[in-house]
Design a protein around this motif. Structure first.
Motif, PDB file in Angstrom:
ATOM      1  N   MET A 154       0.830  -1.175   0.000  1.00 23.95           N
ATOM      2  CA  MET A 154       0.000   0.000   0.000  1.00 23.95           C
ATOM      3  C   MET A 154       0.879   1.244   0.000  1.00 23.95           C
ATOM      4  SD  MET A 154      -3.029  -0.689  -0.168  1.00 23.95           S
ATOM      5  CE  MET A 154      -4.440  -1.569   0.260  1.00 23.95           C
ATOM      6  N   PRO A 155       0.527   2.230  -0.759  1.00 22.62           N
ATOM      7  CA  PRO A 155       1.351   3.451  -0.809  1.00 22.62           C
ATOM      8  C   PRO A 155       1.282   4.244   0.492  1.00 22.62           C
ATOM      9  CG  PRO A 155      -0.616   3.687  -2.145  1.00 22.62           C
ATOM     10  CD  PRO A 155      -0.588   2.276  -1.665  1.00 22.62           C
ATOM     11  N   SER A 156       2.430   4.612   0.983  1.00 19.18           N
ATOM     12  CA  SER A 156       2.518   5.382   2.224  1.00 19.18           C
ATOM     13  C   SER A 156       2.283   6.863   1.953  1.00 19.18           C
ATOM     14  CB  SER A 156       3.901   5.207   2.836  1.00 19.18           C
ATOM     15  OG  SER A 156       4.132   6.181   3.821  1.00 19.18           O
ATOM     16  N   PRO A 157       1.422   7.515   2.736  1.00 24.57           N
ATOM     17  CA  PRO A 157       1.237   8.963   2.590  1.00 24.57           C
ATOM     18  C   PRO A 157       2.520   9.734   2.892  1.00 24.57           C
ATOM     19  CG  PRO A 157      -0.544   8.021   3.891  1.00 24.57           C
ATOM     20  CD  PRO A 157       0.475   6.936   3.691  1.00 24.57           C
ATOM     21  N   GLU A 158       3.417   9.131   3.671  1.00 26.00           N
ATOM     22  CA  GLU A 158       4.681   9.796   3.992  1.00 26.00           C
ATOM     23  C   GLU A 158       5.650   9.795   2.817  1.00 26.00           C
ATOM     24  OE1 GLU A 158       5.163  11.413   6.910  1.00 26.00           O
ATOM     25  OE2 GLU A 158       3.097  10.842   7.326  1.00 26.00           O
ATOM     26  N   VAL A 159       5.490   8.848   1.919  1.00 22.84           N
ATOM     27  CA  VAL A 159       6.432   8.666   0.824  1.00 22.84           C
ATOM     28  C   VAL A 159       5.880   9.202  -0.495  1.00 22.84           C
ATOM     29  CG1 VAL A 159       7.660   6.914  -0.521  1.00 22.84           C
ATOM     30  CG2 VAL A 159       7.480   6.669   1.954  1.00 22.84           C
ATOM     31  N   PHE A 160       4.610   8.955  -0.742  1.00 24.61           N
ATOM     32  CA  PHE A 160       3.999   9.352  -2.008  1.00 24.61           C
ATOM     33  C   PHE A 160       3.495  10.781  -1.940  1.00 24.61           C
ATOM     34  CE2 PHE A 160       4.146   4.915  -2.688  1.00 24.61           C
ATOM     35  CZ  PHE A 160       4.035   4.715  -4.044  1.00 24.61           C
ATOM     36  N   ASN A 161       3.488  11.421  -3.085  1.00 24.47           N
ATOM     37  CA  ASN A 161       2.874  12.742  -3.214  1.00 24.47           C
ATOM     38  C   ASN A 161       1.385  12.559  -2.920  1.00 24.47           C
ATOM     39  OD1 ASN A 161       1.513  14.980  -4.198  1.00 24.47           O
ATOM     40  ND2 ASN A 161       2.891  15.243  -5.939  1.00 24.47           N
ATOM     41  N   THR A 162       0.903  13.175  -1.863  1.00 23.53           N
ATOM     42  CA  THR A 162      -0.476  12.946  -1.435  1.00 23.53           C
ATOM     43  C   THR A 162      -1.504  13.672  -2.293  1.00 23.53           C
ATOM     44  OG1 THR A 162      -0.279  14.690   0.206  1.00 23.53           O
ATOM     45  CG2 THR A 162       0.145  12.426   0.948  1.00 23.53           C
ATOM     46  N   THR A 163      -1.039  14.467  -3.238  1.00 21.57           N
ATOM     47  CA  THR A 163      -1.993  15.109  -4.144  1.00 21.57           C
ATOM     48  C   THR A 163      -2.068  14.384  -5.484  1.00 21.57           C
ATOM     49  OG1 THR A 163      -0.324  16.652  -4.985  1.00 21.57           O
ATOM     50  CG2 THR A 163      -1.638  17.368  -3.084  1.00 21.57           C
ATOM     51  N   LYS A 164      -1.114  13.494  -5.744  1.00 21.42           N
ATOM     52  CA  LYS A 164      -1.105  12.759  -7.011  1.00 21.42           C
ATOM     53  C   LYS A 164      -2.058  11.573  -6.925  1.00 21.42           C
ATOM     54  CE  LYS A 164       1.845  10.159 -10.155  1.00 21.42           C
ATOM     55  NZ  LYS A 164       1.479   8.781 -10.119  1.00 21.42           N
ATOM     56  N   PRO A 165      -3.052  11.522  -7.805  1.00 24.78           N
ATOM     57  CA  PRO A 165      -3.965  10.380  -7.788  1.00 24.78           C
ATOM     58  C   PRO A 165      -3.258   9.093  -8.222  1.00 24.78           C
ATOM     59  CG  PRO A 165      -4.828  12.161  -9.149  1.00 24.78           C
ATOM     60  CD  PRO A 165      -3.429  12.516  -8.787  1.00 24.78           C
ATOM     61  N   LEU A 166      -3.528   8.029  -7.502  1.00 20.88           N
ATOM     62  CA  LEU A 166      -3.003   6.713  -7.849  1.00 20.88           C
ATOM     63  C   LEU A 166      -4.075   5.866  -8.517  1.00 20.88           C
ATOM     64  CD1 LEU A 166      -1.084   6.053  -4.521  1.00 20.88           C
ATOM     65  CD2 LEU A 166      -0.145   6.849  -6.699  1.00 20.88           C
ATOM     66  N   VAL A 167      -5.332   6.140  -8.170  1.00 19.35           N
ATOM     67  CA  VAL A 167      -6.487   5.476  -8.762  1.00 19.35           C
ATOM     68  C   VAL A 167      -7.475   6.565  -9.160  1.00 19.35           C
ATOM     69  CG1 VAL A 167      -8.408   3.876  -8.381  1.00 19.35           C
ATOM     70  CG2 VAL A 167      -6.181   3.424  -7.316  1.00 19.35           C
ATOM     71  N   ILE A 168      -7.939   6.483 -10.413  1.00 19.95           N
ATOM     72  CA  ILE A 168      -8.859   7.494 -10.930  1.00 19.95           C
ATOM     73  C   ILE A 168     -10.090   6.795 -11.491  1.00 19.95           C
ATOM     74  CG2 ILE A 168      -9.170   9.346 -12.621  1.00 19.95           C
ATOM     75  CD1 ILE A 168      -6.082   9.777 -12.421  1.00 19.95           C
ATOM     76  N   THR A 169     -11.262   7.269 -11.075  1.00 18.79           N
ATOM     77  CA  THR A 169     -12.532   6.760 -11.586  1.00 18.79           C
ATOM     78  C   THR A 169     -13.334   7.955 -12.101  1.00 18.79           C
ATOM     79  OG1 THR A 169     -13.873   7.031  -9.585  1.00 18.79           O
ATOM     80  CG2 THR A 169     -12.505   5.039  -9.713  1.00 18.79           C
ATOM     81  N   PRO A 170     -14.424   7.712 -12.804  1.00 16.67           N
ATOM     82  CA  PRO A 170     -15.249   8.841 -13.236  1.00 16.67           C
ATOM     83  C   PRO A 170     -15.810   9.660 -12.062  1.00 16.67           C
ATOM     84  CG  PRO A 170     -15.827   6.892 -14.484  1.00 16.67           C
ATOM     85  CD  PRO A 170     -14.896   6.459 -13.384  1.00 16.67           C
ATOM     86  N   ASN A 171     -15.941   9.035 -10.892  1.00 20.71           N
ATOM     87  CA  ASN A 171     -16.559   9.720  -9.754  1.00 20.71           C
ATOM     88  C   ASN A 171     -15.610  10.126  -8.643  1.00 20.71           C
ATOM     89  OD1 ASN A 171     -19.124   9.313 -10.959  1.00 20.71           O
ATOM     90  ND2 ASN A 171     -19.118   7.226 -10.173  1.00 20.71           N
ATOM     91  N   ALA A 172     -14.418   9.576  -8.618  1.00 18.75           N
ATOM     92  CA  ALA A 172     -13.488   9.872  -7.526  1.00 18.75           C
ATOM     93  C   ALA A 172     -12.056   9.588  -7.937  1.00 18.75           C
ATOM     94  CB  ALA A 172     -13.843   9.023  -6.301  1.00 18.75           C
ATOM     95  N   SER A 173     -11.135  10.239  -7.243  1.00 17.16           N
ATOM     96  CA  SER A 173      -9.704   9.968  -7.394  1.00 17.16           C
ATOM     97  C   SER A 173      -9.153   9.661  -6.010  1.00 17.16           C
ATOM     98  CB  SER A 173      -8.981  11.181  -7.979  1.00 17.16           C
ATOM     99  OG  SER A 173      -9.392  11.414  -9.297  1.00 17.16           O
ATOM    100  N   TYR A 174      -8.173   8.781  -5.957  1.00 20.28           N
ATOM    101  CA  TYR A 174      -7.608   8.348  -4.681  1.00 20.28           C
ATOM    102  C   TYR A 174      -6.091   8.533  -4.704  1.00 20.28           C
ATOM    103  CZ  TYR A 174     -12.097   5.903  -4.658  1.00 20.28           C
ATOM    104  OH  TYR A 174     -13.427   5.592  -4.732  1.00 20.28           O
ATOM    105  N   SER A 175      -5.599   9.266  -3.723  1.00 19.66           N
ATOM    106  CA  SER A 175      -4.154   9.417  -3.550  1.00 19.66           C
ATOM    107  C   SER A 175      -3.726   8.516  -2.400  1.00 19.66           C
ATOM    108  CB  SER A 175      -3.824  10.886  -3.229  1.00 19.66           C
ATOM    109  OG  SER A 175      -4.232  11.196  -1.900  1.00 19.66           O
TER     110      SER A 175
END
Length: 153
Positions: free
Chosen positions: A1-22
């Protein structure tokens, strides 16, 4: 699982028509994909492991594969999570991307009490690092080098 401490928390990792997840949205992502029972273990076990990468203050050698296309961002279409996503690939070892592979190097970069050596093996995958002849030679060479340092005492 991507760590919020390591990954850019504004960059979406999963994108759907209704939501994006960082990396900040993993708990919500687990809920949204129909896996609410994964939220508690994620919050209680995974996050504490990755929130702070504490330097153990003993010499560490990381041997990692690079140059293998590794999933980076997942795009789900109108069918949502019921259909395979379109994948945009990043650099990594085929399983773990470079952001995660180099997390300890970045976390401990300014820690003078932590000795860290990172060896990057181009073209070696996560699943073949203990089978690939080049990787095995590198691993054995590292072990021999460490052993020879201590056998001279």
């Amino acid at each position: 699982m991507p760590s919020p401490e390591v990954f850019n928390t504004t960059k979406p990792l999963v994108i759907t028509p209704n939501a994006s997840y960082s990396a900040n949205d993993i708990a919500q992502f687990l809920e949204d994909i129909g896996f609410p029972q994964g939220v508690k273990p994620y919050k209680s076990r995974i996050l504490p492991l990755v929130e702070k990468l504490v330097a153990p203050e003993v010499p560490i050698t990381c041997i990692i594969g690079t140059g293998i296309k590794t999933p980076g961002t997942l795009f789900y279409g109108e069918c949502g999570f019921d259909k395979r996503p379109e994948v945009v690939y990043d650099n990594g070892d085929g399983t773990v991307n470079m952001v995660s592979l180099l997390a300890v190097e970045n976390a401990w970069a300014n820690d003078k009490s932590q000795s860290l050596k990172v060896i990057k093996l181009p073209g070696v995958s996560h699943t073949s690092i203990l089978k690939d002849d080049l990787a095995l030679d590198e691993i054995i060479g590292e072990i021999c080098s460490i052993n020879s340092q201590f056998s001279s005492y």
